[in-house]
Design a protein around this motif. Structure first.
Motif, PDB file in Angstrom:
ATOM      1  N   SER A 357       0.655  -1.232  -0.075  1.00 23.93           N
ATOM      2  CA  SER A 357       0.022   0.066   0.185  1.00 23.93           C
ATOM      3  C   SER A 357       0.733   1.178  -0.027  1.00 23.93           C
ATOM      4  CB  SER A 357      -0.855   0.016   1.200  1.00 23.93           C
ATOM      5  OG  SER A 357      -0.154   0.329   2.399  1.00 23.93           O
ATOM      6  N   LYS A 358       0.187   2.595  -0.037  1.00 20.59           N
ATOM      7  CA  LYS A 358       0.960   3.833   0.102  1.00 20.59           C
ATOM      8  C   LYS A 358       0.515   4.575   1.309  1.00 20.59           C
ATOM      9  CE  LYS A 358       0.642   4.279  -4.922  1.00 20.59           C
ATOM     10  NZ  LYS A 358       0.002   5.472  -6.255  1.00 20.59           N
ATOM     11  N   VAL A 359      -0.070   3.753   2.360  1.00 22.98           N
ATOM     12  CA  VAL A 359      -0.184   4.377   3.645  1.00 22.98           C
ATOM     13  C   VAL A 359       1.245   4.993   4.224  1.00 22.98           C
ATOM     14  CG1 VAL A 359      -0.739   3.718   5.879  1.00 22.98           C
ATOM     15  CG2 VAL A 359      -2.065   2.595   4.012  1.00 22.98           C
ATOM     16  N   LYS A 360       1.130   6.029   4.619  1.00 19.98           N
ATOM     17  CA  LYS A 360       2.348   6.693   4.973  1.00 19.98           C
ATOM     18  C   LYS A 360       2.630   6.405   6.571  1.00 19.98           C
ATOM     19  CE  LYS A 360       1.554  11.036   2.462  1.00 19.98           C
ATOM     20  NZ  LYS A 360       1.436  12.498   2.336  1.00 19.98           N
ATOM     21  N   THR A 361       1.867   5.981   7.405  1.00 22.64           N
ATOM     22  CA  THR A 361       2.324   5.724   8.735  1.00 22.64           C
ATOM     23  C   THR A 361       1.527   4.480   9.024  1.00 22.64           C
ATOM     24  OG1 THR A 361       2.683   7.928   9.270  1.00 22.64           O
ATOM     25  CG2 THR A 361       2.326   6.403  11.180  1.00 22.64           C
ATOM     26  N   ILE A 362       2.483   3.584   9.781  1.00 23.73           N
ATOM     27  CA  ILE A 362       1.552   2.362  10.302  1.00 23.73           C
ATOM     28  C   ILE A 362       2.201   2.276  11.627  1.00 23.73           C
ATOM     29  CG2 ILE A 362       2.041  -0.265  10.359  1.00 23.73           C
ATOM     30  CD1 ILE A 362       2.149  -0.101   7.262  1.00 23.73           C
ATOM     31  N   VAL A 363       1.371   2.011  12.766  1.00 25.10           N
ATOM     32  CA  VAL A 363       1.576   1.832  13.963  1.00 25.10           C
ATOM     33  C   VAL A 363       1.257   0.314  14.445  1.00 25.10           C
ATOM     34  CG1 VAL A 363       1.399   2.466  16.595  1.00 25.10           C
ATOM     35  CG2 VAL A 363       1.347   4.177  14.847  1.00 25.10           C
ATOM     36  N   ALA A 364       2.373  -0.701  14.823  1.00 29.07           N
ATOM     37  CA  ALA A 364       1.975  -1.910  15.057  1.00 29.07           C
ATOM     38  C   ALA A 364       2.102  -2.120  16.529  1.00 29.07           C
ATOM     39  CB  ALA A 364       2.720  -2.624  14.332  1.00 29.07           C
ATOM     40  N   VAL A 365       1.009  -2.803  17.117  1.00 24.70           N
ATOM     41  CA  VAL A 365       1.028  -3.120  18.683  1.00 24.70           C
ATOM     42  C   VAL A 365       1.089  -4.679  18.734  1.00 24.70           C
ATOM     43  CG1 VAL A 365      -0.099  -2.537  21.019  1.00 24.70           C
ATOM     44  CG2 VAL A 365      -0.403  -0.998  19.202  1.00 24.70           C
ATOM     45  N   SER A 366       1.850  -5.129  19.533  1.00 29.83           N
ATOM     46  CA  SER A 366       1.895  -6.561  19.625  1.00 29.83           C
ATOM     47  C   SER A 366       2.260  -7.040  20.990  1.00 29.83           C
ATOM     48  CB  SER A 366       2.936  -7.207  18.892  1.00 29.83           C
ATOM     49  OG  SER A 366       2.940  -8.455  18.899  1.00 29.83           O
ATOM     50  N   ALA A 385      10.168   2.177   6.608  1.00 28.25           N
ATOM     51  CA  ALA A 385      11.369   2.347   7.637  1.00 28.25           C
ATOM     52  C   ALA A 385      10.838   2.392   8.888  1.00 28.25           C
ATOM     53  CB  ALA A 385      11.998   3.816   7.295  1.00 28.25           C
ATOM     54  N   LEU A 386      11.499   1.742   9.709  1.00 27.93           N
ATOM     55  CA  LEU A 386      11.192   1.486  11.145  1.00 27.93           C
ATOM     56  C   LEU A 386      11.669   2.497  11.958  1.00 27.93           C
ATOM     57  CD1 LEU A 386      10.074  -0.539  13.333  1.00 27.93           C
ATOM     58  CD2 LEU A 386      11.995  -1.597  13.540  1.00 27.93           C
ATOM     59  N   HIS A 387      10.876   3.539  12.608  1.00 28.46           N
ATOM     60  CA  HIS A 387      11.331   4.728  13.556  1.00 28.46           C
ATOM     61  C   HIS A 387      11.314   4.575  14.978  1.00 28.46           C
ATOM     62  CE1 HIS A 387      10.735   8.180  10.474  1.00 28.46           C
ATOM     63  NE2 HIS A 387      10.791   7.117   9.675  1.00 28.46           N
ATOM     64  N   VAL A 406       6.684   2.161  15.106  1.00 31.46           N
ATOM     65  CA  VAL A 406       6.164   2.991  14.416  1.00 31.46           C
ATOM     66  C   VAL A 406       6.980   2.940  13.206  1.00 31.46           C
ATOM     67  CG1 VAL A 406       5.671   5.371  13.998  1.00 31.46           C
ATOM     68  CG2 VAL A 406       5.312   4.491  16.169  1.00 31.46           C
ATOM     69  N   LEU A 407       6.101   2.684  12.074  1.00 32.12           N
ATOM     70  CA  LEU A 407       6.977   2.750  10.531  1.00 32.12           C
ATOM     71  C   LEU A 407       6.409   3.936   9.735  1.00 32.12           C
ATOM     72  CD1 LEU A 407       5.813  -0.406  11.486  1.00 32.12           C
ATOM     73  CD2 LEU A 407       7.744  -0.833   9.845  1.00 32.12           C
ATOM     74  N   LYS A 408       7.335   4.438   8.875  1.00 30.62           N
ATOM     75  CA  LYS A 408       6.796   5.376   7.850  1.00 30.62           C
ATOM     76  C   LYS A 408       7.245   4.885   6.486  1.00 30.62           C
ATOM     77  CE  LYS A 408       6.351   9.076  11.171  1.00 30.62           C
ATOM     78  NZ  LYS A 408       4.801   9.237  11.117  1.00 30.62           N
TER      79      LYS A 408
END
Length: 410
Positions: A357-366, A385-387, A406-408
């Motif tokens: 996808s082209k989603v700009k920001t992903i926040v993964a909770v696990s 990129a993993l921030h 948080v990834l961007k």
């Protein structure tokens, strides 16, 4: 079988000490790095270890049930080293997937104790036992205290056992889920004796006497004295009986802040594996949110919450099995950010779609570092990129650890 001298060099991911030998690793229950034990070895485990040298990081356990109870595994490790070990669990999982990144220090989020507990009850002759299973056993520890719980739950143990005595089946075990809410304890019994209907008057009376907010038996709400409400960042929510919530309020607030900070000022957010709306209701203070969850009861709770004025932006929702039907690229395009918080199995199928996808920001909770690392590897290979990666401890003294990444897309 002769005794062997073992030198413990590290703490394993389940909280056991690990000693390396010429025949492979040996796991020592209750052992800490730097300690020396003498023990017989059977199937890679130390049997009845005798500690001949103890670590300066060893402390006295805070619970009298610790030696037997399987609920906690590392009460004997000093706080500083305990939190560092939790951070290591996340670091190792990431390295196993070839991800070299800075992992923040573990945030301790256990203040106030766990507001949600799951007990087991069973018959033992004429008595009823209520508590947790012993380590690696089906035997039940009858608990009279539990320092990791909200004091409101601990204080109700005697009353819960009285209720359980009327519900426990002649054979098998009874499951009890207890949630501390703003209006009292929400108690749900599962696998209760089917003949409980004839005891409804006495069960109702005990519910009132114990000050419970709601009593549910085998999925049926028997009595709701007061709605057992949760405060989701200022939004009131009635959870489904026995449903999932974050274990501690401090952890919920901590995880939510990390999610909100990661999303930033994004206008449109998809909250995947949203549960009852823990993040969605908070995100909706600043963004339009689309919540997706596979559990019908959780979605129904979110729906009820949204029917009342909460001062939120637009919130939509859908019931959907994201393991079988993840959101595909075209469905993801409207969102500037995506949050996902799956069960321990992780979100592999959804991560694969997000990677395209082209989603700009992903926040993964696990709650599982291994599956988190797998999903992050997919996203990184897809161009993200993993921030940041932040461990959050809400299961004190256990080997479980939460993490927020948080990834961007640059």
């Amino acid at each position: 079988m002769t005794e062997t001298r073992l030198e413990i060099t590290e703490l394993g991911h389940r909280g056991d000490g690990i000693a390396l030998t010429e025949h492979g690793p040996v796991y020592v229950a209750g052992g800490l790095p730097g300690e020396v034990v003498a023990a017989r070895i059977q199937n890679g485990r130390a049997i009845k270890p005798e500690f001949t040298q103890k670590s300066p990081d060893r402390i006295d356990p805070v619970c009298k049930h610790y030696a037997a109870c399987g609920g906690c595994s590392v009460q004997h490790l000093a706080e500083e080293h305990y939190l560092a070990w939790k951070r290591t669990l996340v670091e190792k999982a990431l390295k196993d997937r070839g991800i070299e990144t800075h992992v923040s220090e573990t945030i301790a989020a256990t203040d106030g104790g766990r507001r949600r507990a799951v007990f087991t009850a069973t018959r033992a002759g004429r008595s009823v036992l209520l508590g947790y299973h012993e380590k690696s056993s089906h035997k039940l520890v009858d608990v009279s205290e539990c320092p990791v719980l909200d004091p409101a739950i601990t204080g109700a143990l005697k009353g819960l056992k009285s209720l359980a005595a009327d519900l426990v089946p002649k054979k098998g075990e009874l499951r009890i889920t207890v949630l501390s809410t703003t209006s009292g304890l929400d108690v749900a019994f599962d696998k209760a004796d089917k003949a409980y209907e004839r005891k409804i008057p006495s069960l109702s009376q005990k519910t009132v006497e114990l000050g419970l907010a709601r009593l549910t038996i085998n999925g049926e709400v028997l009595l709701e004295v007061r709605p057992p409400l949760l405060d989701m960042g200022g939004a009131g929510l009635l959870p489904p009986p026995g449903g999932f919530t974050q274990a501690t309020l401090t952890a919920e607030d901590t995880l939510s802040k990390l999610v909100l900070d990661g999303v930033g000022k994004t206008r449109t957010v998809a909250d995947l594996f949203s549960g009852v709306g823990t993040f969605a209701l908070r995100l909706a203070r600043q963004s339009n949110v689309h919540a997706v969850e596979g559990d019908a009861a959780a979605i129904a709770s979110l729906d009820r919450a949204l029917r009342k004025p909460q001062g939120l932006k637009k919130v939509t929702f859908e019931k959907r099995d994201l393991f079988r039907r993840p959101l595909v690229r075209d469905e993801l395009e409207p969102f500037g950010a995506v949050v996902f918080d799956p069960p321990r199995a992780g979100a592999q199928a959804q991560a694969e779609m997000l990677a395209k996808s082209k989603v700009k920001t992903i926040v993964a909770v696990s709650c599982n570092p291994a599956t988190l690392a797998r999903d992050l590897r997919i996203l990184i290979d897809g161009g993200y990129a993993l921030h940041s990666v932040t461990p959050v401890d809400q299961f004190r003294f256990s080997p479980h650890i939460e993490a927020v990444a948080v990834l961007k897309r640059e």
